[in-house]
Design a protein around this motif. Structure first.
Motif, PDB file in Angstrom:
ATOM      1  N   GLY A   1      -4.013   7.564  -4.561  1.00  0.00           N
ATOM      2  CA  GLY A   1      -2.794   7.861  -3.821  1.00  0.00           C
ATOM      3  C   GLY A   1      -3.028   8.067  -2.344  1.00  0.00           C
ATOM      4  O   GLY A   1      -2.302   7.527  -1.505  1.00  0.00           O
TER       5      GLY A   1
ATOM      6  N   THR B   1       1.503   9.529  -5.589  1.00  0.00           N
ATOM      7  CA  THR B   1       1.691  10.925  -5.187  1.00  0.00           C
ATOM      8  C   THR B   1       2.792  11.586  -6.001  1.00  0.00           C
ATOM      9  O   THR B   1       2.640  12.724  -6.484  1.00  0.00           O
TER      10      THR B   1
ATOM     11  N   TYR C   1       0.832  -1.206   0.000  1.00  0.00           N
ATOM     12  CA  TYR C   1       0.000   0.000   0.000  1.00  0.00           C
ATOM     13  C   TYR C   1       0.869   1.260   0.000  1.00  0.00           C
ATOM     14  O   TYR C   1       0.552   2.251  -0.670  1.00  0.00           O
TER      15      TYR C   1
ATOM     16  N   GLY D   1      -3.805   4.805  -0.649  1.00  0.00           N
ATOM     17  CA  GLY D   1      -2.610   3.992  -0.486  1.00  0.00           C
ATOM     18  C   GLY D   1      -1.720   4.482   0.637  1.00  0.00           C
ATOM     19  O   GLY D   1      -1.187   3.682   1.413  1.00  0.00           O
ATOM     20  N   LEU D   2      -1.576   5.789   0.755  1.00  0.00           N
ATOM     21  CA  LEU D   2      -0.740   6.345   1.822  1.00  0.00           C
ATOM     22  C   LEU D   2      -1.303   5.995   3.194  1.00  0.00           C
ATOM     23  O   LEU D   2      -0.570   5.579   4.098  1.00  0.00           O
TER      24      LEU D   2
ATOM     25  N   GLY E   1       0.822   4.414  -2.542  1.00  0.00           N
ATOM     26  CA  GLY E   1       0.600   5.808  -2.174  1.00  0.00           C
ATOM     27  C   GLY E   1       1.745   6.718  -2.580  1.00  0.00           C
ATOM     28  O   GLY E   1       1.531   7.793  -3.141  1.00  0.00           O
TER      29      GLY E   1
ATOM     30  N   GLY F   1      -1.439   0.471  -6.710  1.00  0.00           N
ATOM     31  CA  GLY F   1      -1.630   1.873  -7.072  1.00  0.00           C
ATOM     32  C   GLY F   1      -2.228   2.076  -8.444  1.00  0.00           C
ATOM     33  O   GLY F   1      -3.342   2.575  -8.594  1.00  0.00           O
TER      34      GLY F   1
END
Length: 347
Positions: free
Chosen positions: A184, A48, A40, A187-188, A44, A223
């Protein structure tokens, strides 16, 4: 538009399905919690950076005030509650049982879309969903007589599937917005939560020769896959996108066969046939009736088709597609359509 959206959905499934055999190739010997966090996190960070490069710096997201609650809800359910519940369930459930239970996500996604969010589903869509899920169940069915130890572990996996089903339906509400940002930020958050949980439990990060490729697999398999999933939501709606995406285990198995040389059993071909039938049923769907478009304001790439007849408050160079905040006037007409971002109406 529909053909492109189907390509997005199947592309998302292929990338996500391939992430498991790719992780296997890397020979990762770390816990599921930390592995999920790193995948993950790679998603992210990669998305990004991609967005910063695309926009040449940080640009406003463009979400309206009414859309932020949907995105926050999707992040909480899909990025926090879902992964944590799954990782807890995996500690009490065999891998084969968990893989089988994960097909609940597609079923629950469709049920929520149809029953709660009132997305249209005719008989062909239901039949296609049943065929695809049946193929997935065959592919993931344990080949041994492994026993399920209690109900707590499987229940936690089922709760994770419900969280992701809620996530999918909430994400549909913001799917017209920047897909890179949506995927993004999810995921972050999921990466930070799972990595923090793993480190708190005493786990250690792998060395860079494995850490770098792991983050790259996460960027592609989680992603880019999620970006394509969001784009598919725009054109297909939640239930249909979820059905196409549930082919991911089959596509992942195909990658294992082609690149890892794994043996093929008759179960694989039967499952492939069922999934192929389900996809064909969806591809040949035709849905048309007179419908009403309510007034709507949003921002997404578009061309000036029958749904986008509007004036511009800025100088326009006649390039299409282009993106800006635009308003839709009320419109009633009839044509073949799907529950995309412009056809979310009652029947």
């Amino acid at each position: 538009m529909m053909t492109r959206s189907i390509f997005y959905a199947l592309g998302a499934a292929a990338l996500f399905g391939a992430s498991t055999p790719l992780a296997k190739v890397l020979g990762l010997n770390i816990s599921p919690v930390l592995l999920a966090g790193l995948l993950y996190l790679g998603s992210g960070l990669g998305l990004t950076v991609s967005r910063l490069i695309r926009d040449r710096g940080w640009q406003p997201v463009g979400l309206t005030a009414s859309e932020w609650p949907w995105l926050i809800g999707a992040i909480v359910f899909g990025g926090v509650l879902g992964p944590v519940s799954l990782m807890f369930g995996l500690t009490l459930t065999s891998g084969t049982t968990a893989s089988l239970l994960l097909y609940l996500e597609a079923v629950l996604t469709a049920l929520l879309a149809w029953m709660v969010f009132k997305e249209n589903a005719d008989r062909r869509i239901v039949m296609g969903m049943i065929a695809i899920v049946a193929g997935g169940v065959m592919l993931g069915w344990p080949q041994t007589s492994a026993q399920i130890n209690g109900w707590v572990g499987p229940s936690a996996v089922a709760i994770a599937c419900l969280c992701w089903a809620v996530d999918n339906n909430l994400t549909r509400k913001v799917s017209a917005s920047d897909a890179l940002f949506i995927a993004g930020i999810k995921g972050l958050v999921a990466g930070v939560v799972n990595c923090t949980l793993g480190i708190a439990l005493g786990m250690h990060l792998p060395e860079w020769p494995l850490l770098g490729p792991t983050l790259l697999v996460g960027f592609l398999g989680y992603g880019v896959s999620l970006v394509l999933f969001v784009l598919a939501l725009r054109g297909l709606g939640t239930a249909r996108t979820g059905a196409y995406f549930s082919t991911a285990p089959f596509l992942g198995a195909a990658v294992s066969i082609v690149f890892l040389g794994e043996a093929v059993s008759w179960v694989f071909w039967v499952a492939a046939g069922l999934m192929g039938i389900g996809v064909w049923i969806h591809l040949t769907e035709s849905h048309s009736h007179e419908h009403q478009h309510d007034p709507q304001t949003h921002d997404h790439p578009h061309v000036h088709d029958e749904h986008h007849q509007h004036e511009h408050a800025f100088e326009w160079e006649a390039s299409e597609p282009h993106s800006h905040v635009h308003e839709h006037a009320p419109l009633r007409h009839s044509h073949p359509h799907f529950p995309d971002i412009h056809h979310r109406h009652q029947h």
